[in-house]
Design a protein around this motif. Sequence first.
Motif, PDB file in Angstrom:
ATOM      1  N   LYS B 168     -16.047  -8.814  15.282  1.00 15.82           N
ATOM      2  CA  LYS B 168     -17.509  -9.225  15.971  1.00 15.82           C
ATOM      3  C   LYS B 168     -18.130 -10.411  15.996  1.00 15.82           C
ATOM      4  CE  LYS B 168     -18.868  -4.353  14.198  1.00 15.82           C
ATOM      5  NZ  LYS B 168     -19.299  -3.368  15.683  1.00 15.82           N
ATOM      6  N   CYS B 169     -17.131 -11.377  15.634  1.00 15.68           N
ATOM      7  CA  CYS B 169     -17.669 -12.884  15.952  1.00 15.68           C
ATOM      8  C   CYS B 169     -17.798 -13.472  17.280  1.00 15.68           C
ATOM      9  CB  CYS B 169     -16.581 -13.903  15.088  1.00 15.68           C
ATOM     10  SG  CYS B 169     -16.836 -15.173  14.806  1.00 15.68           S
ATOM     11  N   ILE B 170     -18.065 -14.435  17.335  1.00 14.14           N
ATOM     12  CA  ILE B 170     -18.525 -14.762  18.872  1.00 14.14           C
ATOM     13  C   ILE B 170     -18.075 -16.178  18.076  1.00 14.14           C
ATOM     14  CG2 ILE B 170     -19.642 -12.966  20.328  1.00 14.14           C
ATOM     15  CD1 ILE B 170     -22.257 -15.211  19.161  1.00 14.14           C
ATOM     16  N   VAL B 171     -17.680 -16.881  17.451  1.00 13.09           N
ATOM     17  CA  VAL B 171     -17.344 -18.442  17.191  1.00 13.09           C
ATOM     18  C   VAL B 171     -18.501 -19.128  17.554  1.00 13.09           C
ATOM     19  CG1 VAL B 171     -15.434 -19.537  16.483  1.00 13.09           C
ATOM     20  CG2 VAL B 171     -15.243 -17.387  17.191  1.00 13.09           C
ATOM     21  N   CYS B 172     -19.798 -18.912  16.924  1.00 16.60           N
ATOM     22  CA  CYS B 172     -20.906 -19.852  16.848  1.00 16.60           C
ATOM     23  C   CYS B 172     -20.952 -21.163  15.938  1.00 16.60           C
ATOM     24  CB  CYS B 172     -22.077 -19.051  17.641  1.00 16.60           C
ATOM     25  SG  CYS B 172     -22.361 -17.858  15.954  1.00 16.60           S
ATOM     26  N   SER B 173     -20.644 -20.422  14.936  1.00 17.61           N
ATOM     27  CA  SER B 173     -20.375 -21.480  13.967  1.00 17.61           C
ATOM     28  C   SER B 173     -21.523 -21.529  13.851  1.00 17.61           C
ATOM     29  CB  SER B 173     -19.558 -22.670  14.191  1.00 17.61           C
ATOM     30  OG  SER B 173     -20.904 -23.327  14.822  1.00 17.61           O
ATOM     31  N   ARG B 174     -22.863 -20.523  13.698  1.00 13.84           N
ATOM     32  CA  ARG B 174     -24.073 -20.484  12.781  1.00 13.84           C
ATOM     33  C   ARG B 174     -23.562 -20.594  11.721  1.00 13.84           C
ATOM     34  NH1 ARG B 174     -28.661 -17.330  17.098  1.00 13.84           N
ATOM     35  NH2 ARG B 174     -29.320 -16.714  14.885  1.00 13.84           N
ATOM     36  N   CYS B 175     -23.146 -19.905  11.349  1.00 14.15           N
ATOM     37  CA  CYS B 175     -22.695 -19.380   9.873  1.00 14.15           C
ATOM     38  C   CYS B 175     -21.699 -20.927   8.535  1.00 14.15           C
ATOM     39  CB  CYS B 175     -21.519 -18.339   9.372  1.00 14.15           C
ATOM     40  SG  CYS B 175     -19.872 -18.643  10.249  1.00 14.15           S
ATOM     41  N   VAL B 176     -20.871 -21.803   9.438  1.00 15.99           N
ATOM     42  CA  VAL B 176     -20.063 -22.622   9.331  1.00 15.99           C
ATOM     43  C   VAL B 176     -21.533 -23.970   9.005  1.00 15.99           C
ATOM     44  CG1 VAL B 176     -18.067 -24.721   9.334  1.00 15.99           C
ATOM     45  CG2 VAL B 176     -18.611 -21.525  10.214  1.00 15.99           C
ATOM     46  N   LYS B 198     -10.856 -19.391  14.722  1.00 13.30           N
ATOM     47  CA  LYS B 198     -11.565 -18.422  14.093  1.00 13.30           C
ATOM     48  C   LYS B 198     -12.364 -18.838  12.693  1.00 13.30           C
ATOM     49  CE  LYS B 198      -8.209 -16.988  10.776  1.00 13.30           C
ATOM     50  NZ  LYS B 198      -6.932 -15.898  10.151  1.00 13.30           N
ATOM     51  N   ILE B 199     -13.262 -17.803  12.224  1.00 12.16           N
ATOM     52  CA  ILE B 199     -13.923 -18.453  10.847  1.00 12.16           C
ATOM     53  C   ILE B 199     -13.161 -17.961   9.502  1.00 12.16           C
ATOM     54  CG2 ILE B 199     -16.092 -18.089   9.773  1.00 12.16           C
ATOM     55  CD1 ILE B 199     -16.801 -19.195  11.818  1.00 12.16           C
ATOM     56  N   ALA B 200     -12.750 -18.956   8.645  1.00  7.53           N
ATOM     57  CA  ALA B 200     -12.677 -18.586   7.887  1.00  7.53           C
ATOM     58  C   ALA B 200     -13.022 -19.181   6.304  1.00  7.53           C
ATOM     59  CB  ALA B 200     -11.515 -19.420   7.471  1.00  7.53           C
ATOM     60  N   ALA B 220     -28.327 -16.099   9.209  1.00 10.77           N
ATOM     61  CA  ALA B 220     -27.904 -17.177  10.250  1.00 10.77           C
ATOM     62  C   ALA B 220     -26.857 -16.272  11.597  1.00 10.77           C
ATOM     63  CB  ALA B 220     -26.974 -18.197  10.396  1.00 10.77           C
ATOM     64  N   CYS B 221     -26.273 -15.099  11.327  1.00 10.47           N
ATOM     65  CA  CYS B 221     -25.729 -14.746  11.995  1.00 10.47           C
ATOM     66  C   CYS B 221     -26.330 -14.259  13.279  1.00 10.47           C
ATOM     67  CB  CYS B 221     -24.465 -14.259  10.940  1.00 10.47           C
ATOM     68  SG  CYS B 221     -22.887 -13.531  12.073  1.00 10.47           S
ATOM     69  N   PRO B 222     -25.883 -13.874  14.652  1.00 13.17           N
ATOM     70  CA  PRO B 222     -26.196 -13.727  15.636  1.00 13.17           C
ATOM     71  C   PRO B 222     -25.913 -11.772  15.783  1.00 13.17           C
ATOM     72  CG  PRO B 222     -25.331 -14.951  15.934  1.00 13.17           C
ATOM     73  CD  PRO B 222     -24.723 -15.089  14.348  1.00 13.17           C
ATOM     74  N   THR B 223     -24.951 -11.891  15.415  1.00 10.99           N
ATOM     75  CA  THR B 223     -24.060 -10.480  15.609  1.00 10.99           C
ATOM     76  C   THR B 223     -23.829  -9.941  14.096  1.00 10.99           C
ATOM     77  OG1 THR B 223     -22.059 -11.559  15.218  1.00 10.99           O
ATOM     78  CG2 THR B 223     -22.693 -11.424  16.886  1.00 10.99           C
ATOM     79  N   ALA B 224     -22.852  -8.348  14.194  1.00 12.42           N
ATOM     80  CA  ALA B 224     -22.957  -7.306  12.636  1.00 12.42           C
ATOM     81  C   ALA B 224     -21.754  -8.155  12.451  1.00 12.42           C
ATOM     82  CB  ALA B 224     -22.588  -6.646  13.495  1.00 12.42           C
ATOM     83  N   THR B 225     -21.078  -9.792  12.238  1.00 11.33           N
ATOM     84  CA  THR B 225     -20.224 -10.171  12.046  1.00 11.33           C
ATOM     85  C   THR B 225     -19.959 -10.334  10.427  1.00 11.33           C
ATOM     86  OG1 THR B 225     -19.700 -11.323  14.444  1.00 11.33           O
ATOM     87  CG2 THR B 225     -18.184 -11.680  12.067  1.00 11.33           C
ATOM     88  N   LEU B 226     -21.280 -11.055  10.112  1.00 11.72           N
ATOM     89  CA  LEU B 226     -22.040 -10.867   8.733  1.00 11.72           C
ATOM     90  C   LEU B 226     -23.298 -10.223   8.222  1.00 11.72           C
ATOM     91  CD1 LEU B 226     -21.037 -14.527   7.827  1.00 11.72           C
ATOM     92  CD2 LEU B 226     -20.295 -13.793   6.895  1.00 11.72           C
TER      93      LEU B 226
HETATM   94  S1  SF4 Z   1     -22.480 -16.918  13.085  1.00 10.44           S
HETATM   95 FE1  SF4 Z   1     -21.062 -14.763  12.766  1.00 10.44          FE
HETATM   96  S2  SF4 Z   1     -20.724 -14.707  15.077  1.00 10.44           S
HETATM   97 FE2  SF4 Z   1     -20.945 -17.528  14.613  1.00 10.44          FE
HETATM   98  S3  SF4 Z   1     -18.889 -17.833  14.217  1.00 10.44           S
HETATM   99 FE3  SF4 Z   1     -20.546 -17.433  12.070  1.00 10.44          FE
HETATM  100  S4  SF4 Z   1     -19.821 -14.740  11.605  1.00 10.44           S
HETATM  101 FE4  SF4 Z   1     -18.817 -15.698  13.184  1.00 10.44          FE
END
Ligand code: SF4
Lengths: 79, 958
Positions: B168-176, B198-200, B220-226
């Motif tokens: 579900k990740c859109i690699v927006c890097s908000r998590c990073v 990808k986020i790792a 911070a994640c805008p989706t259900a990824t985290l």
């Molecule tokens: S914040 Fe969520 S959607 Fe964005 S890169 Fe991180 S895991 Fe992916």
Amino acid sequence: MDAQKLVKMCNEIGAFFAAEPDKATAMAGLAGHLKRFWEPRMRRGILAHLDGGGAGLSPLAVEALRMHRAMLEPKAVRS
Amino acid sequence: MDSNKILDRGTPDRSARVGAPVTLQIDGVAVTVPAGTSLMRAAHDAGVKVPKLCATDSLDAFGSCRLCLVEVEGRRGYPASCTTPCEPGMKVKTQTDKLAKLRRSTMELYISDHPLDCLTCPANGNCELQDMAGVVGLREVRYGYQGENHLAAPKDQSNPYFTFDPSKCIVCSRCVRACEEIQGTFALTVQGRGFDSKIAPGPGSFLESECVSCGACVQACPTATLMEKSVYDQGQPDHSAITTCAYCGVGCSFRAEMKGDQVVRMVPHKDGRANRGHSCVKGRFAFGYATHKDRIKQPMIRASIQEPWREVTWEQAIAHAASEIRRIQGKYGRGSVGGITSSRCTNEETYLVQKLVRAAFGNNNVDTCARVCHSPTGYGLKTTLGESAGTQDFDSVMHADVVVVMGANPTDAHPVFASRMKKRLREGAQLIVIDPRKIDLVDSPHTRAAFHIQLQPGTNVAVMNALAHVVVTEGLAKVDYVRARCELPEFDKWQAFIRDPKNSPEVLGPVIGVPATTLRDAARLYATARNAAIYYGLGVTEHSQGSTTVMAIANLAMLTGNLGRPGVGVNPLRGQNNVQGSCDMGSFPHELPGYRHVSDPTVRELFGQSWGVPIDDEPGLRIPNMFDAALDGSFKALYVQGEDIAQSDPDTHHVQAALTAMECVIVQDLFINETAKYAHVFLPGASFLEKDGTFTNAERRISRVRRVMPPLAGLADWEATMALAKALGYPMHYDHPSQIMAEIAALTPTFTGVTYDKIDQLGSIQWPCNDQAPTGTPVMHVDQFVRGKGRFVITEYVATPERTSRKFPLILTTGRILSQYNVGAQTRRTANTAWHAADVLELHPHDAEARGIRDGDRVEVESRAGKTVLRAEVTERMQPGVVYTTFHHPESGANVVTTENSDWATIVRNTRSPRCRSARCWCRRRRGSRSSRRLRSSRRRCCRGGSDGRAEAGQDVQ
Ligand code: SF4
Ligand code: SF4
Ligand code: SF4
Ligand code: FES
């Protein structure tokens, strides 16, 4: 109250105030601390220990207890 | 309901850093904002929402998703509104056909690589990607879903609290960015490029990574990824209440998100001024203990501690407790009973317990568990500065140029504050660490201490004196400041003392175990900084010279003019959540609320009038004295609210003997704790979710605790205390804790202006709050010290009487780790055990080798006070000769080996440096595969204090 513990505590308080260059101030500091923080049972205990010879008490503590005895003596036991 | 949607202004508030206001037009509307504000934020303020995915107002803008494009008149292209600052006269359009088309194409690309399982997705209804698809009017995905994609990427479920679903990740890097900017751990990276990116969390899983499970990335994640696992299990919450974390002295503000009376998740509150929207693993995730099956929901009594418990009604339990107290007082005297208040309970509850003792028991035998941690702060700061509290707010650290951390391990014990501090250090502030252990701050990602004074335990005063000696003798003192603000005769006396060569680094260095040059350089750095702040913790206060050290710290701060403005100060980092509050509320046997001595007739009169009974003018027994008096037969009954003295108090054997000697011990707690084993009456406690009230954190901030579910046992703690008071013939009349606060305010000058309404209005209030400071006091001692003139106190270094010997060659220090809390009653009942399943003994490789100990061995630790067995962790964090353990698990009995040397002024037992003997008792190869060994070592990294896997620990303990 365990007299040895009271002696140890009293000596530690004395060790702090001993750094004070003026001895009268140091003694007043020590006695004032006991008055402010020690429950009557503890003050009674240390005075009784003093009366029994005061074994283990530092010279500063002995002198301070003697000099400020009246202040340290708790009122009559309450029920 | 979605916090991000409600509150997110897209980019951070830069108002503190930006210049004059600028006016521009957004969609034809004139907007005036501070220069430097992003177009996105300005638009939001003008009521215009620009679509966005990679921006959020808790993080610096990054400009990667290209959804927030706008048109600016006279400029080519389509700048991203999140990264473009406002300029005067700009004419901005956020909605045009071209922009709509561009945004739709961008969304199309995202959605073509996203599972279309919205209806069964845990974020359904609370997903920014879903929202944006709607906002941009996406109606079709021309690329289809058959192309190359990430939909089969496996989920990482290793973290006990949240799931990472890369499909579900859109690699927006908000998590990073959250992990870097907010938490400061740098656990996440974007790996690969372009389509492959990808986020790792490093090479392995989240649990194996450096991640400390703070939850910032999840937030911070805008989706259900985290996503929180609790949301997977329970669905989206439907209502919420703002409350305060019940774990540590940072006092983070949280939104308890609820479904019915069930907590779905705790989300850090963005407007919380203690935490500014951040959290740690405890407050964020470890709330499951509140509904754990071990909770006791029925009062219980028994005639003797050998008998089994008997469940009774509240009325029976209270009547029994009251009759026992009266019987005992009749037989042994009024002073034979007492009470212990808890730093885990609310201000109102603590206030009521001390009122019960003073008014209904009729003596001053009330004390608090802060005795074992922070009373030296009260004594030391009151003596020197005039108020028993830290001088700053947490925000202050953002203005510090030099930060001293002494005897504290903020990344583990005060993690959210540590994150702020690390942010400031990354901005360039310098750090001096004074600690026997190489704590994480000494060398963490992008921060490194300028000096680590790795002192011998027990030499805190020597260090402070040596630093002050350098400042005075090298002419670095702020003499004008001292002359204007401090008592000069005392200063002169102190100066003569500190100048003495016996206080020089050259003389004290060998005692401290640190080269004189290091001490000199550290002193120069501190004294010459524009703003230098000292933060200290239990390593200072839980020590036989605790009060002396606190005064030495205050001396140094006054000497260098580092008090009375943002960026400086003397700041205790409180252990438990409400240590400050419980001390404020009159929990000490010599002080009524507001730190006023019981010998003061005016104060006694004030309380006597209000409470309708005379107040005893003699100080009562402190906790250790209560135990001593119990052993000599003159103290027979104790009411203990929310505190496990049998486990958390140093020298467990002494405490157990004392408790056994009592005739009535009343324990009020959530769980059957160690103390309850010696109790005759058990009253079920209520968790912070089950009651209203306030907590006061380490920065004197009073915040609301709000009831989100009814008390599981029927009564909140304050109601139980009231029932006991009534049964004792002293009825109290409160319908709500706000009325208790009104009484506190009426009787306490520093609280005069505090009301629940005002707290609701302002969010929180830092006392003093009164006519002089109607909205509270972020920084104290601004124009003058609270006591008038600051007082320098002579602080002679006295070597601790415990010495190493042939029999006891090592020094044992104790502390806490991130994932566990104090005696662990709560955290052990949560999935936090994934990080710390048992207490361990850390020791230096030299000490380990000399004793044939290997990492993971079980070792016997023996001191004069007792012995216990712990698992060894061999680590360079320790210096040779010093070992370290935590005390989170009762079965390890770490406090069994601590001895009872106490602070001379306040009787805080010395848990930090008893000498002990560590010897290998037995060991064997551990079960488990190589991979589980690797897992263990990574978990160890994660929690810093060392840990084992849950499963292994269970198998291995024999
Ligand atoms: S914040 Fe969520 S959607 Fe964005 S890169 Fe991180 S895991 Fe992916
Ligand atoms: S939960 Fe872990 S990965 Fe996420 S921000 Fe916190 S430390 Fe970083
Ligand atoms: S434990 Fe402390 S730092 Fe963590 S969330 Fe609670 S108050 Fe904040
Ligand atoms: S929100 Fe501005 S580029 Fe993503």
